[in-house]
Design a protein around this motif. Structure first.
Motif, PDB file in Angstrom:
ATOM      1  N   LEU A 148       0.838  -1.197   0.000  1.00 23.74           N
ATOM      2  CA  LEU A 148       0.000   0.000   0.000  1.00 23.74           C
ATOM      3  C   LEU A 148       0.874   1.248   0.000  1.00 23.74           C
ATOM      4  O   LEU A 148       0.541   2.252  -0.649  1.00 23.74           O
ATOM      5  CB  LEU A 148      -0.931   0.005   1.211  1.00 23.74           C
ATOM      6  CG  LEU A 148      -1.857   1.221   1.331  1.00 23.74           C
ATOM      7  CD1 LEU A 148      -2.768   1.349   0.108  1.00 23.74           C
ATOM      8  CD2 LEU A 148      -2.696   1.142   2.602  1.00 23.74           C
ATOM      9  N   GLY A 149       1.993   1.191   0.711  1.00 27.14           N
ATOM     10  CA  GLY A 149       2.926   2.309   0.689  1.00 27.14           C
ATOM     11  C   GLY A 149       3.411   2.614  -0.717  1.00 27.14           C
ATOM     12  O   GLY A 149       3.470   3.776  -1.129  1.00 27.14           O
ATOM     13  N   LEU A 150       3.727   1.579  -1.487  1.00 31.79           N
ATOM     14  CA  LEU A 150       4.171   1.786  -2.866  1.00 31.79           C
ATOM     15  C   LEU A 150       3.068   2.415  -3.706  1.00 31.79           C
ATOM     16  O   LEU A 150       3.347   3.229  -4.593  1.00 31.79           O
ATOM     17  CB  LEU A 150       4.604   0.456  -3.473  1.00 31.79           C
ATOM     18  CG  LEU A 150       5.895  -0.140  -2.885  1.00 31.79           C
ATOM     19  CD1 LEU A 150       6.103  -1.557  -3.392  1.00 31.79           C
ATOM     20  CD2 LEU A 150       7.097   0.728  -3.233  1.00 31.79           C
ATOM     21  N   VAL A 151       1.823   2.039  -3.439  1.00 29.21           N
ATOM     22  CA  VAL A 151       0.695   2.662  -4.142  1.00 29.21           C
ATOM     23  C   VAL A 151       0.651   4.160  -3.825  1.00 29.21           C
ATOM     24  O   VAL A 151       0.471   4.998  -4.712  1.00 29.21           O
ATOM     25  CB  VAL A 151      -0.637   1.996  -3.741  1.00 29.21           C
ATOM     26  CG1 VAL A 151      -1.819   2.747  -4.354  1.00 29.21           C
ATOM     27  CG2 VAL A 151      -0.658   0.535  -4.181  1.00 29.21           C
ATOM     28  N   LYS A 152       0.833   4.495  -2.546  1.00 28.54           N
ATOM     29  CA  LYS A 152       0.838   5.901  -2.133  1.00 28.54           C
ATOM     30  C   LYS A 152       1.982   6.658  -2.805  1.00 28.54           C
ATOM     31  O   LYS A 152       1.809   7.802  -3.243  1.00 28.54           O
ATOM     32  CB  LYS A 152       0.963   5.997  -0.611  1.00 28.54           C
ATOM     33  CG  LYS A 152      -0.190   5.382   0.172  1.00 28.54           C
ATOM     34  CD  LYS A 152      -1.440   6.200   0.038  1.00 28.54           C
ATOM     35  CE  LYS A 152      -2.521   5.680   0.972  1.00 28.54           C
ATOM     36  NZ  LYS A 152      -3.780   6.451   0.828  1.00 28.54           N
ATOM     37  N   PHE A 153       3.149   6.018  -2.867  1.00 31.25           N
ATOM     38  CA  PHE A 153       4.287   6.668  -3.514  1.00 31.25           C
ATOM     39  C   PHE A 153       4.008   6.871  -5.001  1.00 31.25           C
ATOM     40  O   PHE A 153       4.387   7.897  -5.585  1.00 31.25           O
ATOM     41  CB  PHE A 153       5.559   5.827  -3.363  1.00 31.25           C
ATOM     42  CG  PHE A 153       5.901   5.433  -1.952  1.00 31.25           C
ATOM     43  CD1 PHE A 153       6.672   4.315  -1.700  1.00 31.25           C
ATOM     44  CD2 PHE A 153       5.458   6.195  -0.871  1.00 31.25           C
ATOM     45  CE1 PHE A 153       6.992   3.938  -0.407  1.00 31.25           C
ATOM     46  CE2 PHE A 153       5.774   5.832   0.436  1.00 31.25           C
ATOM     47  CZ  PHE A 153       6.541   4.690   0.659  1.00 31.25           C
ATOM     48  N   ALA A 154       3.344   5.882  -5.619  1.00 28.94           N
ATOM     49  CA  ALA A 154       3.043   5.954  -7.048  1.00 28.94           C
ATOM     50  C   ALA A 154       2.074   7.085  -7.360  1.00 28.94           C
ATOM     51  O   ALA A 154       2.075   7.619  -8.472  1.00 28.94           O
ATOM     52  CB  ALA A 154       2.476   4.624  -7.535  1.00 28.94           C
ATOM     53  N   GLU A 155       1.248   7.462  -6.404  1.00 31.65           N
ATOM     54  CA  GLU A 155       0.350   8.596  -6.607  1.00 31.65           C
ATOM     55  C   GLU A 155       1.139   9.890  -6.729  1.00 31.65           C
ATOM     56  O   GLU A 155       0.692  10.841  -7.384  1.00 31.65           O
ATOM     57  CB  GLU A 155      -0.649   8.676  -5.449  1.00 31.65           C
ATOM     58  CG  GLU A 155      -1.634   7.523  -5.416  1.00 31.65           C
ATOM     59  CD  GLU A 155      -2.503   7.503  -4.170  1.00 31.65           C
ATOM     60  OE1 GLU A 155      -3.425   6.676  -4.107  1.00 31.65           O
ATOM     61  OE2 GLU A 155      -2.234   8.312  -3.246  1.00 31.65           O
ATOM     62  N   ARG A 156       2.319   9.917  -6.108  1.00 36.53           N
ATOM     63  CA  ARG A 156       3.176  11.109  -6.161  1.00 36.53           C
ATOM     64  C   ARG A 156       4.202  11.013  -7.295  1.00 36.53           C
ATOM     65  O   ARG A 156       4.455  12.002  -7.985  1.00 36.53           O
ATOM     66  CB  ARG A 156       3.924  11.274  -4.835  1.00 36.53           C
ATOM     67  CG  ARG A 156       3.043  11.312  -3.591  1.00 36.53           C
ATOM     68  CD  ARG A 156       2.175  12.539  -3.505  1.00 36.53           C
ATOM     69  NE  ARG A 156       1.526  12.652  -2.205  1.00 36.53           N
ATOM     70  CZ  ARG A 156       1.988  13.360  -1.183  1.00 36.53           C
ATOM     71  NH1 ARG A 156       3.116  14.032  -1.312  1.00 36.53           N
ATOM     72  NH2 ARG A 156       1.329  13.415  -0.038  1.00 36.53           N
ATOM     73  N   GLU A 157       4.810   9.830  -7.442  1.00 33.06           N
ATOM     74  CA  GLU A 157       5.886   9.654  -8.414  1.00 33.06           C
ATOM     75  C   GLU A 157       5.688   8.339  -9.173  1.00 33.06           C
ATOM     76  O   GLU A 157       6.425   7.362  -8.964  1.00 33.06           O
ATOM     77  CB  GLU A 157       7.244   9.648  -7.705  1.00 33.06           C
ATOM     78  CG  GLU A 157       7.564  10.935  -6.968  1.00 33.06           C
ATOM     79  CD  GLU A 157       8.971  10.954  -6.395  1.00 33.06           C
ATOM     80  OE1 GLU A 157       9.177  11.617  -5.379  1.00 33.06           O
ATOM     81  OE2 GLU A 157       9.869  10.288  -6.970  1.00 33.06           O
ATOM     82  N   PRO A 158       4.714   8.292 -10.053  1.00 35.50           N
ATOM     83  CA  PRO A 158       4.394   7.023 -10.741  1.00 35.50           C
ATOM     84  C   PRO A 158       5.551   6.442 -11.535  1.00 35.50           C
ATOM     85  O   PRO A 158       5.772   5.227 -11.509  1.00 35.50           O
ATOM     86  CB  PRO A 158       3.208   7.399 -11.649  1.00 35.50           C
ATOM     87  CG  PRO A 158       3.263   8.892 -11.781  1.00 35.50           C
ATOM     88  CD  PRO A 158       3.818   9.383 -10.480  1.00 35.50           C
ATOM     89  N   GLU A 159       6.293   7.293 -12.240  1.00 36.47           N
ATOM     90  CA  GLU A 159       7.360   6.766 -13.081  1.00 36.47           C
ATOM     91  C   GLU A 159       8.515   6.213 -12.245  1.00 36.47           C
ATOM     92  O   GLU A 159       9.176   5.252 -12.647  1.00 36.47           O
ATOM     93  CB  GLU A 159       7.862   7.835 -14.049  1.00 36.47           C
ATOM     94  CG  GLU A 159       6.817   8.294 -15.047  1.00 36.47           C
ATOM     95  CD  GLU A 159       6.187   7.136 -15.801  1.00 36.47           C
ATOM     96  OE1 GLU A 159       4.968   7.201 -16.072  1.00 36.47           O
ATOM     97  OE2 GLU A 159       6.888   6.147 -16.101  1.00 36.47           O
ATOM     98  N   ASN A 160       8.752   6.815 -11.114  1.00 38.53           N
ATOM     99  CA  ASN A 160       9.803   6.334 -10.216  1.00 38.53           C
ATOM    100  C   ASN A 160       9.465   4.938  -9.706  1.00 38.53           C
ATOM    101  O   ASN A 160      10.301   4.023  -9.745  1.00 38.53           O
ATOM    102  CB  ASN A 160       9.978   7.307  -9.046  1.00 38.53           C
ATOM    103  CG  ASN A 160      11.234   7.022  -8.237  1.00 38.53           C
ATOM    104  OD1 ASN A 160      11.985   6.093  -8.518  1.00 38.53           O
ATOM    105  ND2 ASN A 160      11.461   7.821  -7.210  1.00 38.53           N
ATOM    106  N   VAL A 161       8.229   4.751  -9.233  1.00 36.48           N
ATOM    107  CA  VAL A 161       7.820   3.447  -8.710  1.00 36.48           C
ATOM    108  C   VAL A 161       7.767   2.410  -9.831  1.00 36.48           C
ATOM    109  O   VAL A 161       8.169   1.253  -9.646  1.00 36.48           O
ATOM    110  CB  VAL A 161       6.455   3.552  -7.997  1.00 36.48           C
ATOM    111  CG1 VAL A 161       5.965   2.184  -7.539  1.00 36.48           C
ATOM    112  CG2 VAL A 161       6.559   4.497  -6.798  1.00 36.48           C
TER     113      VAL A 161
END
Length: 385
Positions: A78-91
């Motif tokens: 879920l944390g990775l999902v949250k990060f992807a909302e901010r930086e999708p290409e990075n994740v």
């Protein structure tokens, strides 16, 4: 593989065979691992090829698919999902690098796992520094790897793996935390798989999974040709279903055992505290939703000082009210409702606000309480099965 390891493994296999129907009955349904693994690779490929706008949503579906295997007491996916909302290409790039072909080179795989962990930790520190529940670890990252390519990887789950290693007297040290040595852990799992494939009765029972009477379509199960999934199921079921029963093996010394039990008791208590904190936050969100459902543009409210006014805008936390005598006035939505600064002529409003007053007044302490509970629990998560 030593004769001792072989003998103890055969006892574990016998217990697994005896309990196979129980392990997979309607109550336990451990066969779900085969169903998740069947879907994960193709759906993850689709997710990684999604647009930047769609990527977080599709990644969340992958998180839901793998919930029982990765996210439980902690929520790294879920944390990775949250990060992807901010930086999708990075994740997205993190996963692509994790899944890149290494030709079977475990040293390279170890490096990719470590790089994934470092990047994930940086994103957590950047966006959610107080949420220890979003912290990736060796269990979660080896889980992402395994589900995507189960024939060449194994899931690492610290407590279960260590208990199994103690039983079969696998004494090589694979380390702890984020520095677990994959080559050592994989070596133990490879020995287990070798023994699994040599046991005809176990192979026959495993094959029966695809001709079950559980009401499940065999086409929904991953075929598991290399038996890596079966290996993980065995390691997991040893601790969960008592497959160690009747097997005498070296256990930690008394003081170490007491320390382990104390940590487990703390883990249980802290998990209860965390659950209460989550429930408290959910109650707060329910109260806020109720207030915002009534405080919409065009609604009439009564201010204890300015009299009647019309709500012009509601940002979710601030309402702008126009009063005949003074014009527009901005008010904190929830504190105004909780303190009775504004009221409404709506059925049941007074009673509902009365029941929500304490929650609305203590929003900050409720959120801080959840953050504290997360931090308190995080170091002990591995001690819960």
């Amino acid at each position: 593989m030593t004769n001792t390891c072989s003998r103890y493994m055969q006892q574990i296999f016998a217990h697994y065979i005896d309990q196979f129907e129980k392990i997979n009955n309607a109550k336990h349904r451990e066969y779900y691992k085969w169903q998740i693994t069947k879907r994960f690779h193709d759906e993850m490929d689709s997710t990684l090829n999604a647009s930047a706008e769609e990527f977080p949503t599709k990644l969340y579906e992958m998180k839901k698919l793998s919930d029982n295997l990765i996210d439980s007491y902690t929520q790294p996916f879920l944390g990775l999902v949250k990060f992807a909302e901010r930086e999708p290409e990075n994740v997205r790039e993190m996963f692509r690098k994790l899944y890149s072909d290494d030709g079977g080179n475990i040293s390279q795989r170890q490096k990719r796992v470590q790089e994934f962990l470092v990047k994930s930790h940086r994103l957590r520190d950047k966006y959610y520094p107080d949420s220890y529940l979003y912290k990736d670890d060796m269990h979660s990252v080896t889980g992402y790897l395994f589900l995507y390519d189960p024939d060449h990887n194994y899931i690492f789950k610290a407590v279960h793996a260590r208990k199994f290693a103690d039983c079969v007297e696998f004494y090589e040290d694979w380390g702890t935390g984020d520095t677990v040595k994959l080559d050592v852990y994989y070596r133990m799992c490879d020995e287990l798989v070798e023994a699994v494939k040599a046991n005809r009765e176990l192979m026959a029972v495993d094959a029966s999974r695809f001709e079950n009477d559980w009401g499940e379509n065999a086409d929904t199960f991953y075929p598991d040709p290399e038996k890596h999934l079966l290996a993980f199921d065995l390691i997991y079921c040893c601790s969960t279903y008592g497959l160690f029963d009747g097997i005498s093996f070296v256990r930690p010394k008394s003081k170490e055992r007491q320390l382990m039990q104390g940590r487990k008791e703390k883990a249980l208590q802290f998990s209860r505290n965390l659950e209460k904190a989550r429930e408290r936050l959910q109650e707060l969100e329910t109260a806020k939703e109720y207030v915002n459902s009534l405080y919409f543009a065009g609604a009439t409210v009564h201010h204890k000082k300015y009299g009647d006014g019309i709500i012009k805008r509601n940002s979710g936390t601030i309402i702008t009210v126009e009063f005949p005598e003074i014009g527009e006035k901005q008010l904190g939505t929830f504190i105004s409702a909780a303190n009775g600064i504004i009221i409404m002529d709506a059925d049941g409003y007074a009673d509902r606000i009365g029941s929500y007053r304490e929650l609305l007044k203590n929003e900050s302490s409720i959120k801080n309480g959840l953050s504290y509970a997360e931090k308190e629990f995080a170091p002990y998560a591995e001690y819960l099965d």
